[in-house]
Design a protein around this motif. Structure first.
Motif, PDB file in Angstrom:
ATOM      1  N   LEU A 288       0.831  -1.201   0.000  1.00 60.45           N
ATOM      2  CA  LEU A 288       0.000   0.000   0.000  1.00 60.45           C
ATOM      3  C   LEU A 288       0.870   1.258   0.000  1.00 60.45           C
ATOM      4  N   ALA A 289       1.905   1.295   0.841  1.00 57.99           N
ATOM      5  CA  ALA A 289       2.820   2.434   0.860  1.00 57.99           C
ATOM      6  C   ALA A 289       3.494   2.610  -0.491  1.00 57.99           C
ATOM      7  N   ASN A 290       3.879   1.495  -1.098  1.00 59.39           N
ATOM      8  CA  ASN A 290       4.511   1.528  -2.415  1.00 59.39           C
ATOM      9  C   ASN A 290       3.558   2.069  -3.471  1.00 59.39           C
ATOM     10  N   THR A 291       2.293   1.666  -3.392  1.00 63.63           N
ATOM     11  CA  THR A 291       1.292   2.123  -4.357  1.00 63.63           C
ATOM     12  C   THR A 291       1.078   3.630  -4.253  1.00 63.63           C
ATOM     13  N   ILE A 292       0.978   4.143  -3.034  1.00 57.72           N
ATOM     14  CA  ILE A 292       0.794   5.585  -2.829  1.00 57.72           C
ATOM     15  C   ILE A 292       2.001   6.359  -3.353  1.00 57.72           C
ATOM     16  N   ALA A 293       3.197   5.863  -3.052  1.00 52.24           N
ATOM     17  CA  ALA A 293       4.421   6.555  -3.483  1.00 52.24           C
ATOM     18  C   ALA A 293       4.532   6.577  -5.006  1.00 52.24           C
ATOM     19  N   ILE A 294       4.190   5.473  -5.659  1.00 52.44           N
ATOM     20  CA  ILE A 294       4.274   5.420  -7.117  1.00 52.44           C
ATOM     21  C   ILE A 294       3.264   6.374  -7.754  1.00 52.44           C
ATOM     22  N   ALA A 295       2.038   6.425  -7.205  1.00 50.43           N
ATOM     23  CA  ALA A 295       1.022   7.335  -7.731  1.00 50.43           C
ATOM     24  C   ALA A 295       1.505   8.785  -7.650  1.00 50.43           C
ATOM     25  N   TYR A 296       2.083   9.163  -6.526  1.00 50.94           N
ATOM     26  CA  TYR A 296       2.656  10.500  -6.372  1.00 50.94           C
ATOM     27  C   TYR A 296       3.783  10.735  -7.374  1.00 50.94           C
ATOM     28  N   PHE A 297       4.633   9.740  -7.548  1.00 49.42           N
ATOM     29  CA  PHE A 297       5.764   9.800  -8.476  1.00 49.42           C
ATOM     30  C   PHE A 297       5.290  10.057  -9.907  1.00 49.42           C
ATOM     31  N   LEU A 298       4.245   9.365 -10.315  1.00 51.61           N
ATOM     32  CA  LEU A 298       3.722   9.530 -11.675  1.00 51.61           C
ATOM     33  C   LEU A 298       3.196  10.948 -11.900  1.00 51.61           C
ATOM     34  N   CYS A 299       2.541  11.503 -10.903  1.00 52.18           N
ATOM     35  CA  CYS A 299       2.028  12.872 -11.030  1.00 52.18           C
ATOM     36  C   CYS A 299       3.158  13.889 -11.090  1.00 52.18           C
ATOM     37  N   LEU A 300       4.257  13.594 -10.414  1.00 49.61           N
ATOM     38  CA  LEU A 300       5.373  14.538 -10.329  1.00 49.61           C
ATOM     39  C   LEU A 300       6.210  14.596 -11.602  1.00 49.61           C
ATOM     40  N   LEU A 301       6.351  13.470 -12.292  1.00 49.73           N
ATOM     41  CA  LEU A 301       7.296  13.375 -13.402  1.00 49.73           C
ATOM     42  C   LEU A 301       7.118  14.429 -14.505  1.00 49.73           C
ATOM     43  N   PRO A 302       5.916  14.638 -15.050  1.00 52.21           N
ATOM     44  CA  PRO A 302       5.793  15.630 -16.132  1.00 52.21           C
ATOM     45  C   PRO A 302       6.189  17.039 -15.702  1.00 52.21           C
ATOM     46  N   PHE A 303       5.961  17.376 -14.441  1.00 48.81           N
ATOM     47  CA  PHE A 303       6.309  18.719 -13.959  1.00 48.81           C
ATOM     48  C   PHE A 303       7.823  18.886 -13.830  1.00 48.81           C
ATOM     49  N   VAL A 304       8.512  17.834 -13.381  1.00 51.08           N
ATOM     50  CA  VAL A 304       9.974  17.877 -13.342  1.00 51.08           C
ATOM     51  C   VAL A 304      10.519  17.957 -14.765  1.00 51.08           C
ATOM     52  N   ALA A 305       9.865  17.268 -15.708  1.00 53.64           N
ATOM     53  CA  ALA A 305      10.285  17.329 -17.107  1.00 53.64           C
ATOM     54  C   ALA A 305      10.136  18.737 -17.671  1.00 53.64           C
ATOM     55  N   LEU A 306       9.092  19.439 -17.297  1.00 53.66           N
ATOM     56  CA  LEU A 306       8.929  20.826 -17.736  1.00 53.66           C
ATOM     57  C   LEU A 306      10.054  21.706 -17.183  1.00 53.66           C
ATOM     58  N   LEU A 307      10.501  21.426 -15.958  1.00 49.80           N
ATOM     59  CA  LEU A 307      11.661  22.141 -15.416  1.00 49.80           C
ATOM     60  C   LEU A 307      12.903  21.849 -16.248  1.00 49.80           C
ATOM     61  N   SER A 308      13.044  20.606 -16.682  1.00 50.94           N
ATOM     62  CA  SER A 308      14.176  20.232 -17.531  1.00 50.94           C
ATOM     63  C   SER A 308      14.117  20.947 -18.872  1.00 50.94           C
ATOM     64  N   ASP A 309      12.916  21.026 -19.451  1.00 52.98           N
ATOM     65  CA  ASP A 309      12.768  21.739 -20.725  1.00 52.98           C
ATOM     66  C   ASP A 309      13.087  23.223 -20.583  1.00 52.98           C
ATOM     67  N   ARG A 310      12.889  23.757 -19.401  1.00 49.03           N
ATOM     68  CA  ARG A 310      13.147  25.185 -19.199  1.00 49.03           C
ATOM     69  C   ARG A 310      14.573  25.470 -18.734  1.00 49.03           C
ATOM     70  N   TYR A 311      15.070  24.690 -17.758  1.00 46.15           N
ATOM     71  CA  TYR A 311      16.359  24.997 -17.137  1.00 46.15           C
ATOM     72  C   TYR A 311      17.489  24.068 -17.552  1.00 46.15           C
ATOM     73  N   GLY A 312      17.173  22.931 -18.137  1.00 42.80           N
ATOM     74  CA  GLY A 312      18.235  22.054 -18.607  1.00 42.80           C
ATOM     75  C   GLY A 312      18.210  20.675 -17.980  1.00 42.80           C
ATOM     76  N   ARG A 313      18.892  19.732 -18.665  1.00 39.98           N
ATOM     77  CA  ARG A 313      18.964  18.352 -18.184  1.00 39.98           C
ATOM     78  C   ARG A 313      19.897  18.241 -16.976  1.00 39.98           C
ATOM     79  N   LYS A 314      21.037  18.927 -17.029  1.00 46.22           N
ATOM     80  CA  LYS A 314      22.044  18.779 -15.985  1.00 46.22           C
ATOM     81  C   LYS A 314      21.564  19.209 -14.590  1.00 46.22           C
ATOM     82  N   PRO A 315      20.922  20.364 -14.426  1.00 42.61           N
ATOM     83  CA  PRO A 315      20.502  20.757 -13.071  1.00 42.61           C
ATOM     84  C   PRO A 315      19.535  19.769 -12.420  1.00 42.61           C
ATOM     85  N   THR A 316      18.590  19.250 -13.196  1.00 44.78           N
ATOM     86  CA  THR A 316      17.603  18.338 -12.618  1.00 44.78           C
ATOM     87  C   THR A 316      18.216  16.967 -12.327  1.00 44.78           C
ATOM     88  N   LEU A 317      19.145  16.517 -13.169  1.00 37.99           N
ATOM     89  CA  LEU A 317      19.828  15.261 -12.900  1.00 37.99           C
ATOM     90  C   LEU A 317      20.736  15.371 -11.680  1.00 37.99           C
TER      91      LEU A 317
END
Length: 436
Positions: A288-317
């Motif tokens: 159950l804890a794993n399921t909640i964490a993965i659901a949160y992770f999936l929601c977060l990914l596109p927003f972090v990707a938008l940061l990468s598109d704006r500020y670069g691959r290196k800072p986010t990595l």
């Protein structure tokens, strides 16, 4: 189009066309069902381990089952090379159709394989062969799907489009974890060990047929069509081209992958079983804890990707890798306290950091290569790194725990993250690079 034929980026480059959106949605859904079949094995390994090996020590049975898990990774570089080259020669669509067909068929085989008690040593042999096929499929999947999604994007939204490769991988893990949670919560232990785990593999195989239908319906990417029209896909074989013309880029993909794949498999694939067997948290609570964490992770990914598109691959990595160097020891110390809430907190912190890698991996790897070798260039070195560092992680962690070395697991994670810091800090920034 991702790029104009002259090699210049389109004016705005941020708006996805309806065709691009359709391609990304279809690619992500197809990739999700592909990875359900892959993830369900690790999720339910503690349950079905005793069914495929001689009765006796349960720890030995689990280690044997995890060894089969690791051996499946041996086929991933072969799949990355063979299926990646197939996608570079014949198209992303054909490559993706082949990978999901293989994965679904292997899931069905595992679901119906008799136990060791029924057919003896043939049971683990069949399990091994099915897992080898799944490893072969998974090896070709990453390079082909990454190429397809990134090539389907607007130039300034490549990280956003590529992030859906990992969103769909995470969604596959989420569905596998959710199935595990539902089954373990509704069935008795005896029923789960007898037939409940087979249901999860059967559902995964059926979902694979849905993904196969979706992949047949999508169009080929313009980037591949352009390369094919110019005759570039009929030149030097992609595998030869990688080693003779792009060796530095291939090595860079390995370096990019090490920290990300190890932490991903520890936190998302193996953490429930580790917390259950080592810390003593009930498996259904860990899932159950794993399921909640993965659901949160999936929601977060596109927003972090938008940061990468704006500020670069290196800072986010770098944020991802430095975070694990600093927090690996505190997180494992916190986990040792036990309890559902503690496990959930550790998982949420970990997946927040991993998002810095997962939102970037597809795009930063795709940006290293031209279209005629892109799927192979991503798939082969990535699969080699995953086989060495990801596939062995569950086995090594279980061995460490059973030999009184669980206190050093944090160091295993921190060293991998430190390697990531060095690679990310020294590699060139590829945001804004023209694909062709």
């Amino acid at each position: 189009m991702t790029d104009t034929p002259s090699g210049t980026t389109s004016e705005a480059g941020t708006r996805l066309t309806p065709k691009q959106r359709k391609a990304i949605v279809a690619g992500a859904i197809g990739n999700t069902v592909e990875w359900v079949d892959w993830a369900v094995y690790a999720t339910l390994a503690p349950i079905f381990a005793s069914q495929f090996f001689a009765p006796g020590d349960e720890t030995v049975a689990l280690l044997s089952t995890l060894a089969v898990f690791a051996v499946g990774f041996v086929m991933r570089p072969i799949g990355g090379a063979v299926l990646g080259a197939y996608a570079d020669r014949h198209g992303r669509k054909k490559g993706l159709t082949l990978t999901i067909g293989l994965m679904a068929a292997a899931a069905f085989v595992i679901a119906i394989t008799p136990t060791y008690a029924a057919i003896g040593v043939a049971a683990p042999v069949i399990l091994l062969l099915a897992r080898l096929v799944q490893g072969f499929s998974a090896g070709g999947e990453f390079g082909s799907s990454s190429s397809f999604l990134v090539e389907s994007a607007a130039p300034k939204r490549r990280a956003f489009a590529g992030s859906w490769q990992q969103v769909s991988v995470g969604a596959g893990a989420l569905i596998a974890s959710l199935m595990g949670f539902v089954l373990t919560s509704t069935l008795s232990d005896a029923a789960m060990q007898s037939w409940g785990w087979r249901v999860a593999f059967g559902v995964g195989g059926l979902l694979g047929l849905v993904g196969l239908w979706l992949r047949v319906s999508v169009e080929e990417t313009e980037s591949f069509q352009r390369a094919s029209g110019e005759g570039r896909t009929r030149g030097k074989h992609p595998i030869i081209g990688i080693f003779t013309e792009h060796p530095v880029a291939a090595l860079r993909v390995v370096g990019i992958t090490i920290a990300g794949t190890l932490t991903y498999y520890v936190w998302i694939s193996y953490m429930p079983g580790y917390a259950s067997t080592t810390i003593g948290i009930p498996l259904e609570q860990a899932l159950l804890a794993n399921t909640i964490a993965i659901a949160y992770f999936l929601c977060l990914l596109p927003f972090v990707a938008l940061l990468s598109d704006r500020y670069g691959r290196k800072p986010t990595l770098l944020a991802f890798a430095i975070g694990f160097v600093v927090l690996a020891w505190p997180l494992f110390q916190l986990l040792s306290l036990g309890g559902f809430g503690t496990l959930l907190l550790v998982e949420l912190i970990g997946v927040t950091l991993i998002a810095g890698y997962s939102a970037n991996c597809a795009v930063v790897m795709a940006e290293q290569f031209p279209a005629e070798v892109r799927s192979t260039g991503i798939g082969l070195p990535y699969a080699l790194a995953v086989a060495v560092f990801g596939g062995t992680a569950p086995y090594i962690l279980t061995w460490m725990s059973s030999n009184g070395l669980s206190g050093f697991v944090w160091l295993y994670v921190a060293v991998a993250a430190l390697i990531g810091v060095v690679v990310y800090a020294t590699m060139p920034e590829t945001k804004g690079k023209v694909l062709e």
